[in-house]
Scaffold this motif. Structure first.
Motif, PDB file in Angstrom:
ATOM      1  N   GLY A  21       0.829  -1.207   0.000  1.00  0.00           N
ATOM      2  CA  GLY A  21       0.000   0.000   0.000  1.00  0.00           C
ATOM      3  C   GLY A  21       0.862   1.255   0.000  1.00  0.00           C
ATOM      4  N   ILE A 100      -7.872  -5.804  -3.708  1.00  0.00           N
ATOM      5  CA  ILE A 100      -7.864  -5.181  -2.376  1.00  0.00           C
ATOM      6  C   ILE A 100      -6.966  -3.951  -2.376  1.00  0.00           C
ATOM      7  CG2 ILE A 100      -5.995  -6.597  -1.424  1.00  0.00           C
ATOM      8  CD1 ILE A 100      -9.017  -5.763   0.661  1.00  0.00           C
ATOM      9  N   TYR A 104      -8.718  -0.497  -1.579  1.00  0.00           N
ATOM     10  CA  TYR A 104      -8.248   0.210  -0.386  1.00  0.00           C
ATOM     11  C   TYR A 104      -7.663   1.574  -0.746  1.00  0.00           C
ATOM     12  CZ  TYR A 104      -6.270   1.120   4.162  1.00  0.00           C
ATOM     13  OH  TYR A 104      -5.981   1.693   5.380  1.00  0.00           O
ATOM     14  N   TYR A 107     -10.343   3.940  -1.265  1.00  0.00           N
ATOM     15  CA  TYR A 107     -10.983   4.270   0.005  1.00  0.00           C
ATOM     16  C   TYR A 107     -10.180   5.334   0.737  1.00  0.00           C
ATOM     17  CZ  TYR A 107     -15.121   2.173   2.043  1.00  0.00           C
ATOM     18  OH  TYR A 107     -16.408   1.911   2.408  1.00  0.00           O
ATOM     19  N   ARG A 108      -8.862   5.176   0.697  1.00  0.00           N
ATOM     20  CA  ARG A 108      -7.981   6.111   1.387  1.00  0.00           C
ATOM     21  C   ARG A 108      -8.001   7.470   0.708  1.00  0.00           C
ATOM     22  NH1 ARG A 108      -5.755   6.914   5.632  1.00  0.00           N
ATOM     23  NH2 ARG A 108      -3.614   7.183   4.954  1.00  0.00           N
TER      24      ARG A 108
ATOM     25  N   GLY B  21      -5.967   3.190   8.569  1.00  0.00           N
ATOM     26  CA  GLY B  21      -5.183   1.960   8.545  1.00  0.00           C
ATOM     27  C   GLY B  21      -3.994   2.049   9.499  1.00  0.00           C
ATOM     28  N   ARG B  97     -17.004   1.699   6.498  1.00  0.00           N
ATOM     29  CA  ARG B  97     -15.558   1.560   6.305  1.00  0.00           C
ATOM     30  C   ARG B  97     -14.992   0.339   7.007  1.00  0.00           C
ATOM     31  NH1 ARG B  97     -13.093   6.815   4.665  1.00  0.00           N
ATOM     32  NH2 ARG B  97     -11.286   5.481   4.537  1.00  0.00           N
ATOM     33  N   ILE B 100     -13.638  -2.910   4.744  1.00  0.00           N
ATOM     34  CA  ILE B 100     -12.395  -2.716   3.990  1.00  0.00           C
ATOM     35  C   ILE B 100     -11.211  -2.592   4.939  1.00  0.00           C
ATOM     36  CG2 ILE B 100     -12.567  -0.194   3.817  1.00  0.00           C
ATOM     37  CD1 ILE B 100     -11.405  -2.252   0.880  1.00  0.00           C
ATOM     38  N   PHE B 101     -11.433  -1.970   6.070  1.00  0.00           N
ATOM     39  CA  PHE B 101     -10.373  -1.877   7.075  1.00  0.00           C
ATOM     40  C   PHE B 101      -9.935  -3.253   7.552  1.00  0.00           C
ATOM     41  CE2 PHE B 101      -9.756  -2.089  11.745  1.00  0.00           C
ATOM     42  CZ  PHE B 101      -8.481  -1.564  11.805  1.00  0.00           C
ATOM     43  N   TYR B 104      -8.387  -5.350   4.630  1.00  0.00           N
ATOM     44  CA  TYR B 104      -7.053  -4.880   4.266  1.00  0.00           C
ATOM     45  C   TYR B 104      -6.036  -5.198   5.361  1.00  0.00           C
ATOM     46  CZ  TYR B 104      -3.333  -2.066   2.318  1.00  0.00           C
ATOM     47  OH  TYR B 104      -2.133  -1.673   1.785  1.00  0.00           O
TER      48      TYR B 104
END
Lengths: 199, 199
Positions: A21, A100, A104, A107-108, B21, B97, B100-101, B104
């Motif tokens: 990531g 993913i 992700y 999403y971020r 994250g 959320r 996905i958290f 991930y």
DNA sequence: GTCTATATACAGATAGAC
DNA sequence: GTCTATCTGTATATAGAC
């Protein structure tokens, strides 16, 4: 046989970013992976952020399409649907971490999506809608149906570590399990179609 | 009315970790959110990692279960399935959320799953298997069916930014779209059942 | 228990030689 | 273009006063 430095960097960055990531990735790791010096990364791409965006754009474009070809072929509705499912499952089997990572990342930073082409789904929706109009698929909301279809394909990959643990399957057992996925998804989809199969 | 410092920290850490994250979260942000000093975080939880694991454990436990109750009730198979779908969709609407958290986080560090209870799925699988044996559900692999079900529920939330963009829906339009999700999922599931509905 | 101040480490980024 | 060396910022973590 010579691979350009830029290409080496891109290959390395893809691997590291997809694995770790944006926040987790280190420029040093990317440099090591590319077998070059850290400073060269900044020479080719100004910053970590710029490098990341480049990789993300590249990867996102593999994510959605490749389905257009299937839609254009002369096939029954059901064969086209099978082509779509098959296309995604193959891509996912070869790149299990890709979805993913992409999901992700968006999403971020949802702003990322602004630069992505958004017409790609239209053909899919139109195709589904058409099939429903022609009474080949049962009456469902086309967008909802599409998300169900994608969910069935993507979720087992997106949820890999959780799902394999919960199903009490080892890595190799889960891989085998995923190989049977296409047949099971198609069973579900066939129940959503009328018996108008003109294959 | 008094909230203990530890509780304030946990609340704050949940918010920040779920949003950013593990790699993206800053201890300073958590401290600010909890309206305490950074050093206090280390006083209560020794390290960022320890704090994270505590939050993750907590959140993971909300993720899967709460379904057991539905299974035990005296209901038709279809009503139970509807209860499961409804339960997940409600939870997801309130915590968009969260999945996905969690997914991930487990991708980044699969070892996390080792400490999670893995019996939770057994009841679900057994229930589905039973329904198939009794000819109330069509012949499908129970594990595969479960992943399809979960995929249909979770995917639209996990893929939120991508899906809303691809479907060319604004935030509020997508929220409205998700409200209609339960009905559409149940339409699919009903096609997978025989007409043995004894409601 | 809670704070301020600080130690320590390491990341991204740049300067400048070659 | 590619390297080594270094700057600068900031993150986690700790020391120690209160």
């Amino acid at each position: 046989m010579e691979v350009s430095t830029e290409e080496k960097i891109i290959q390395a960055a893809e691997k590291i970013f997809v694995r770790d990531g944006f926040d987790g990735a280190r420029m040093q790791d990317i440099a090591n992976e590319a077998e070059i010096n850290k400073a060269l990364l900044h020479y080719y791409f100004r910053s970590k952020e710029k490098l990341f965006e480049h990789i993300l754009q590249r990867k996102m474009k593999d994510f959605i399409p490749r389905i257009q070809a299937v839609l254009r072929k002369e096939m029954s509705v059901m064969d086209k649907l099978e082509g779509i499912v098959d296309g995604y499952l193959r891509m996912l089997s070869q790149n299990p971490r890709l979805p993913i990572f992409l999901l992700y990342s968006t999403y971020r930073n949802p702003a990322i999506m602004q630069h992505m082409p958004h017409e790609i789904f239209r053909d899919l929706i139109a195709f589904i809608d058409d099939a429903i109009q022609k009474k080949q698929l049962k009456k469902l909301d086309p967008s909802q149906f599409l998300l169900s279809l994608l969910g069935m394909c993507f979720f087992p990959f997106v949820a890999w570590p959780v799902a394999s643990h919960m199903l009490e399957k080892s890595e190799s057992e889960y891989v085998a399990f995923l190989k049977g996925r296409k047949v099971e998804i198609m069973k579900v989809i066939r129940e959503l179609a009328y018996e108008t199969d003109s294959s």
